[in-house]
Structure formats: C-alpha cells, structure tokens
Design an enzyme around this catalytic site. Structure first.
Site, PDB file in Angstrom:
ATOM      1  N   ARG A   1       0.851  -1.197   0.000  1.00 43.57           N
ATOM      2  CA  ARG A   1       0.000   0.000   0.000  1.00 43.57           C
ATOM      3  C   ARG A   1       0.878   1.236   0.000  1.00 43.57           C
ATOM      4  O   ARG A   1       1.957   1.241   0.602  1.00 43.57           O
ATOM      5  CB  ARG A   1      -0.882   0.025   1.242  1.00 43.57           C
TER       6      ARG A   1
ATOM      7  N   SER B   1      -1.668  -3.537  10.758  1.00 39.87           N
ATOM      8  CA  SER B   1      -1.328  -4.585   9.788  1.00 39.87           C
ATOM      9  C   SER B   1      -0.145  -5.411  10.287  1.00 39.87           C
ATOM     10  O   SER B   1       0.775  -4.874  10.898  1.00 39.87           O
ATOM     11  CB  SER B   1      -0.949  -3.950   8.461  1.00 39.87           C
TER      12      SER B   1
ATOM     13  N   LYS C   1      -9.635  -1.746   1.601  1.00 41.17           N
ATOM     14  CA  LYS C   1      -9.292  -0.576   2.422  1.00 41.17           C
ATOM     15  C   LYS C   1     -10.024   0.674   1.923  1.00 41.17           C
ATOM     16  O   LYS C   1     -10.471   1.497   2.719  1.00 41.17           O
ATOM     17  CB  LYS C   1      -7.783  -0.356   2.398  1.00 41.17           C
TER      18      LYS C   1
ATOM     19  N   HIS D   1     -11.146  -1.466  11.276  1.00 36.65           N
ATOM     20  CA  HIS D   1     -10.078  -2.385  10.880  1.00 36.65           C
ATOM     21  C   HIS D   1      -9.963  -3.468  11.954  1.00 36.65           C
ATOM     22  O   HIS D   1      -9.034  -3.476  12.752  1.00 36.65           O
ATOM     23  CB  HIS D   1      -8.781  -1.568  10.758  1.00 36.65           C
TER      24      HIS D   1
ATOM     25  N   CYS E   1       0.170  -7.675  12.619  1.00 38.85           N
ATOM     26  CA  CYS E   1       0.338  -7.911  14.061  1.00 38.85           C
ATOM     27  C   CYS E   1      -0.340  -9.214  14.470  1.00 38.85           C
ATOM     28  O   CYS E   1      -0.643  -9.410  15.644  1.00 38.85           O
ATOM     29  CB  CYS E   1      -0.282  -6.776  14.872  1.00 38.85           C
TER      30      CYS E   1
ATOM     31  N   ASP F   1     -10.181  -9.067   9.042  1.00 41.07           N
ATOM     32  CA  ASP F   1      -9.588  -7.748   8.772  1.00 41.07           C
ATOM     33  C   ASP F   1     -10.529  -6.564   9.014  1.00 41.07           C
ATOM     34  O   ASP F   1     -10.072  -5.531   9.462  1.00 41.07           O
ATOM     35  CB  ASP F   1      -9.083  -7.709   7.323  1.00 41.07           C
TER      36      ASP F   1
ATOM     37  N   TYR G   1      -1.653  -3.778  -6.952  1.00 39.28           N
ATOM     38  CA  TYR G   1      -1.493  -4.672  -5.807  1.00 39.28           C
ATOM     39  C   TYR G   1      -2.382  -4.341  -4.616  1.00 39.28           C
ATOM     40  O   TYR G   1      -2.553  -3.169  -4.259  1.00 39.28           O
ATOM     41  CB  TYR G   1      -0.027  -4.649  -5.362  1.00 39.28           C
TER      42      TYR G   1
ATOM     43  N   ARG H   1       1.222 -12.315  -0.119  1.00 44.56           N
ATOM     44  CA  ARG H   1      -0.137 -12.579   0.366  1.00 44.56           C
ATOM     45  C   ARG H   1      -0.734 -13.860  -0.192  1.00 44.56           C
ATOM     46  O   ARG H   1      -0.368 -14.314  -1.267  1.00 44.56           O
ATOM     47  CB  ARG H   1      -1.061 -11.430  -0.079  1.00 44.56           C
TER      48      ARG H   1
HETATM   49  C1  OXD Z   1      -3.444  -4.261   5.811  1.00 36.82           C
HETATM   50  C2  OXD Z   1      -4.068  -5.386   5.120  1.00 36.82           C
HETATM   51  O1  OXD Z   1      -2.481  -3.721   5.296  1.00 36.82           O
HETATM   52  O2  OXD Z   1      -4.983  -5.974   5.686  1.00 36.82           O
HETATM   53  O3  OXD Z   1      -3.902  -3.923   6.887  1.00 36.82           O
HETATM   54  O4  OXD Z   1      -3.686  -5.671   3.984  1.00 36.82           O
HETATM   55 MN    MN Z   2      -5.694  -4.930   7.380  1.00 34.77          MN
END
Ligand code: OXD
Ligand code: MN
Length: 647
Positions: free
Chosen positions: A112, A312, A270, A290, A314, A337, A261, A431
């Site tokens: 991102r 993200s 998001k 989130h 974690c 998520d 991506y 991913r």
């Molecule tokens: C993030 C994801 O970056 O879920 O939080 O991809």
């Molecule tokens: Mn996320």
C-alpha cells in the site's frame, strides 16, 4: 444510447445466455452490444442499471479501452480470466495444489502506498486534523476537488487503450443484508477481477440487487502506464512513479491509478470498506473498523463474539483463526480484517465481515503459528509474491518445517534462492487471497445478514516494552482513549522502513476517511446509541530485558480471551492499575503452560516507560490533532498522567 441498450436486450430476449453471447462474438455474427461505441466482449450491457451504465459510459469515454467485459462472477468467466492471466505471464500454475496460482508483481509495486493516498473534501479540515505549526500531519492526506480532477486528467485519458475494461459489480457483506453495501469497480486488471471474485461477493446477483435499490460506491481503477510509455514488466503493468489513490466521500467515489497490488487495487477492501465506509458509517451512525471478528465458546457452551483492531501484520489473521490451547474452548472465525458494526433495534451492536475472503500476509503463517490458515489456503487461492518450489508449491519464511526434502526454491523475484543468500525468499508483504468459506473454522453465522452480537472489543499492537499482556478500559470513554493512543511497531504492509514504534490510533491511521478528531467524537457518541461492548488492550509481543518474548502467544492467547469472557460476564477477577483493570493475582489461567510465565514482569508498569509513554501520547495528540480531539479524551490523558505520576 437507447438503441444500444435495446440491442443487448434483444440478445437476452433471443434466449442467448452469457456463454452464447461470448461465443457469438467469436463467431463474429455481429450480435453484441456496445457501450459508447466500444464493444462488450463479455456480459450483458442490459443487465446494468441506469446509474451503473452511466458510470461505465463515463469511464469508457475517459479511459478508452478496446473492449468492455461486464463480470457475472461465473465459473466459466473465471476460467477465461485465469487463461488470460496465464497467457500474459501474470500468474503461473501451482500444480501441487488444487486451482492455485502464483502472481509475481513488478518489484516496484508491492505494498500500500500511504503517501500517495488522498481523501478529497472541500475543506482540508474535514479530512485531516490541523497539526501544530511546523508539524507534518500523519493522519492522512487531503486533496482539493480541483486538484483531484487535475490528478485524474493527468493520468486517465486514454489510459486503457489496447486493454479490456472490466466492470466488477460487488457487494461488501452478504448480498441483500441491511448491513451490506454495493460497489462497482471498473478496472483494466484481470488479476484484480479474479481477486475481487474471492474477496467480495461479485457478479450478476449484485446487479440484480442494485435493480431493487440503486445505491453504490463508484470505484475506478487503472494499473497505468509510465509517462515514458515503457512498460517494464508486461506481465505486471503499473506506474509506481505516478501512483495515486483518491477517495471522494461526498460522491462515494474511489479513483486509483498506477498500482495493481492489494489495497491499492482491490478497491472493496481498504478504500471502500474502511475509508469510504467510515464516512458512510459516520453519516448513518455505525462503525466501519479495521477489526477481525471471532466467536468464542467456553466449556459451558456459552458463545460470545469479539472484535479486535491491530495494525497490519500484528497477527490479526492468527487471532481470528486461533487454535485454543485451553481445553474445551472453541474459536470460530467471522472475519480477519474488517468489521462493520451497527446497533440493532434492541440496542445490540451487531457486526458483519464485509469481505468474502482473506488477503493474508503469508510470511510467518505456518502449521505452527496458524494451522487453520494453512488448511484454508491450498485450494482456489491466488498467491502473490511468495516463493515457489520445484515440486509445484509455494514457500515463505515460516514454512521451513513443511518443506519437502531436496526441493529447489525460486524467490518472489523469480530467481533461484537459498537460505545463505540472507534475503527473504518471499516478499515480507506477500499474500494469499483465499475464499473465507474454505476456512475449516468459519463461523456458522459468518454470513448471517443480521450480523453477530459483539460483547468485547480489543485494541493492540506490537509493543516490545512496557505494555502488559492485557488490561481493560474502565469505561467506554477510557476505551476510546486507549484506541486513540494505540501505538505499534511499523509494518511491511506499507512502505515504512525499520522497526519504529508508530502511533496507529484504532489501527486505522492509514484508513481514516475523515478527520481523526471527528472520528473519535463519533466513537464517543456510540455510547448513546446502544449497549456498548467492553474494551480491552492486549499486547502479545512484550519482550524481556534479554530480548525474549515473555508470552508465547498463538493458541495460548485463549487464556487471555478466557479472562476477557469472564470480565464480559462481570466476574470480579480484576484489580485496578494505573492504566486500567488487569487480572487479579492468580486470575489469569496459566495452569499447564509449558513455559513458566513471569507474571510480575509481564504486568509490570515501569514508571520511566509510562512517564515517557504519556508524554509521547500528549505530544502526539497536541501536535497532530489539537483542538479537533474531544475534550473528554484530553481529560482521560490527564487522569492517566496523574496515575502514572503515582506509580
Ligand atoms: C493491511 C491489510 O495492510 O490488511 O492492513 O492488507
Ligand atoms: Mn488490514
């Protein structure tokens, strides 16, 4: 263009289903529809509602694709997409598994891009708080309507020449649920379409739903072409230099250019479910967060649902699919998520997972850390930027124990790899994109249109020092303060480097759709709307002075969840501390743990650390949010400062 709509209606009326329509084009019999003079290579233009049609017409006029493909979400369509992705070299098959594919992106397009992500409002202060003089704001980026239009005009005219424009109707949440919302993504990436088919409910049923009520978020996406016209990697066109992700909440509009991506291109995630979603939620009085959602059943058969917000990478997916070490506990997954939460008519906060799949970080996922994810992903999955093995499988850091002997590994860049290289085989933000329904512990109510009732909310992050395993907020306002004060080590999901501790309020810092101060006020206001859940803060990542994790995490986190459930039932198993309620001596169940846990250390509140922490929080609030932060949050900070002074 009424005649063109008529023409496609005639095709449907002739009884030609979509497969025939496609075949007819190949047969060149001339019976196909157009949108603004551009032929539809697949799909039925007459299935578009008036609003969708006019969005697509505008997009066609702007982007000038060679053809338009209206997605129906069918198996047959997916086969076509996969075929074309194989032909273009965007994906390669993974014959070791069933219907799994590996995509390798341009190495310049792997995460991102927060610095290139903007929210567009008339006034800057609607989007971001005003930082203190001379301080750079870190709570999002604002763009004016004029500049947004200029950014679009500098990139989009003719951007899809020679390409197919796909029209992707998708529902965030079960189709037809009162908690769900619909989007239309127009994109020139077949990879995005195949991924959206996994991550959202996509296709004809969504268009039918729109015909009942025409309300949708518009999302325009183009992978782009560099300004010099040279596409470095034809299998993954992109334009990293000019990448830009734009959101205009007032028009429910998302415009994304230059990246293929993740959250930059799968615009339901998001961009819609969090950024635009949070603005819709504010207007309509609910929360778009989130957060993972899990159901947990205790040995007495009592089931509760919990949400948890972590930045993200974690371990959100790991917690969402927890394999409890505590006997006779069961965890079931609703989502990993994002949570959309709204009070029902009884005042109960109910949540849906707006997504349909998991777009999980691969490295670190293993039979040891997340066996449930590992039994989810080896079917119907698109992997991106992981390493591959000579026996037709995938590999990433953490999978060492499941590697067959003597296999050769090819890294995410397509080069032979060995451990000795000292480089990771898989990109740290590689991913898996996999259907949620395949998860062996998917909750039976995960698609319940009414959502699941939420009893507790967790905030957390990676805090190597000072922050105990678990503490509970004293009340809702204190809980909102804890969310606002959240910090964590930086993540590979974004472009940040290094292991700095960053403020990430509510784990939403990259995803706020509007001014964070107003967002906090909205959270505070939820207390008046219904029965708010209890709020907790967890930290699985505290380290000892010797640098060792003090808590084993993973399945053992069920012990922490058990304490949370007991608190939800108002059991007096706590004691007061300076930062909140912590388990009273002997009340966190550590019986039978392999490791000896130093509870004293794990729950210690070093005065130096907390003095610095409250200072940092104050500096952050004052320099980043200033007067936009509600007074009651400053009041919570003052209370904490006083308690820390007494430590
Ligand atoms: C993030 C994801 O970056 O879920 O939080 O991809
Ligand atoms: Mn996320």
């Amino acid at each position: 263009m009424p005649e063109l709509i008529e023409q496609s209606k005639i095709i449907s009326a002739n009884g030609c289903g979509l497969p025939q329509l496609h075949k007819q084009r190949q047969d060149n019999c001339g019976l196909y529809s157009h949108i603004r003079g551009i032929p539809t290579s697949y799909g039925d233009a007459s299935s578009l509602t008036a609003g969708v049609r006019s969005f697509v017409e505008e997009a066609v006029a702007l982007c000038q694709p060679d053809q338009v493909h209206i997605c129906d979400g069918s198996e047959q369509e997916n086969k076509m997409l996969i075929k074309s992705l194989l032909e273009s070299g965007t994906i390669v098959p993974l014959p070791k598994y069933d219907n799994c594919w590996l995509a390798r992106t341009n190495p310049g397009d792997v995460a991102r891009v927060e610095s290139k992500t903007f929210i567009c409002t008339e006034e800057r202060s609607e989007t971001i708080p005003t930082p203190k003089d001379g301080v750079k704001g870190t709570l999002g980026n604002w763009i004016s309507p004029v500049d947004m239009e200029a950014a679009i005009q500098a990139r989009f005219p003719g951007c899809m020449k020679g390409r197919t424009m796909y029209v992707v109707p998708f529902s965030m949440g079960p189709v037809g649920s009162p908690l769900s919302k619909i989007g239309i993504e127009v994109t020139d990436s077949a990879y995005v379409v195949a991924s959206m088919r996994i991550m959202t409910r996509m296709g004809a049923a969504v268009l039918q739903q729109l015909a009942k009520k025409e309300e949708f978020v518009r999302a325009l996406h183009c992978v782009g072409t560099p300004a010099n016209g040279v596409v470095e990697m034809p299998s993954w066109p992109c334009d990293p230099e000019r990448t830009i992700i734009l959101h205009k909440p007032a028009e429910n509009l998302i415009v994304s250019y230059g990246s293929g991506y993740g959250g930059n291109s799968l615009l339901g995630k998001k961009c819609f479910a969090l950024r635009i979603g949070s603005t819709i939620a504010k207007r309509e009085g609910w929360l778009a967060e989130h957060m993972l959602i899990l159901g947990i059943t205790n040995p007495k058969g009592v089931k509760k649902y919990i949400t948890a917000a972590f930045p993200s990478a974690c371990g959100k997916t790991n917690l969402a699919m927890l394999n409890p070490s505590l006997a006779n506990y069961k965890v079931e997954c609703v989502g990993d998520d994002i949570a959309w939460m709204k009070f029902d008519s009884q005042g109960v906060l109910r949540a849906i997972n707006p997504e349909n799949g998991f777009f999980g970080v691969a490295p670190g996922t293993s039979v040891e850390t997340n066996p449930i994810a590992m039994s989810t992903v080896f079917k119907d999955t698109i992997f991106t930027n992981v390493a591959s093995t000579s026996d037709g499988g995938v590999y990433w850091e953490g999978m060492e124990s499941s590697l067959a002997p003597n296999v050769q590994i090819t890294d995410w860049l397509g080069k032979p790899w060995s451990k000795e290289s000292g480089k990771p085989a898989a990109h740290p933000n590689s991913r898996f994109c996999t259907p949620a329904a395949q998860c062996p512990i998917i909750d039976s109510a995960w698609e319940d249109p009414a959502g699941v009732p939420i009893s507790a909310m967790l905030f957390g992050g990676r805090r190597p020092a000072g922050v105990p395993l678990i503490y509970q907020a004293r009340d809702w306002t204190h809980g909102v303060f804890i969310g606002a004060a959240m910090r964590s080590e930086a993540t590979a999901a974004a472009e940040h480097k290094g292991k700095v501790i960053m403020h990430d309020p509510f784990a939403m810092r990259p995803f706020f759709g509007y001014n964070f101060g107003h967002y906090v006020a909205h959270w505070l206001s939820m207390e008046k709307r219904g029965q708010v859940p209890k709020i907790f803060h967890v930290n699985w990542f505290r380290k000892s002075d010797e640098g060792k994790f003090m808590w084993p995490g993973y399945g053992e986190n069920s012990r922490v969840l058990e304490w949370i459930l007991r608190r939800v039932s108002e059991e007096p198993c706590y004691e007061n501390s300076a930062i909140g309620l912590i388990p009273a001596d002997g009340e966190l169940n550590v019986a039978g743990m392999k490791e000896k846990i130093d509870m004293k250390q794990l729950f210690s509140l070093p005065k130096d650390f907390w003095t610095q922490e409250v200072k940092d929080i104050r500096t952050y609030f004052e320099s980043q949010v200033g007067a936009d932060l509600p007074a009651s949050i400053y009041a919570e900070l003052e209370k904490l400062e006083k308690r820390v002074a007494d430590l």
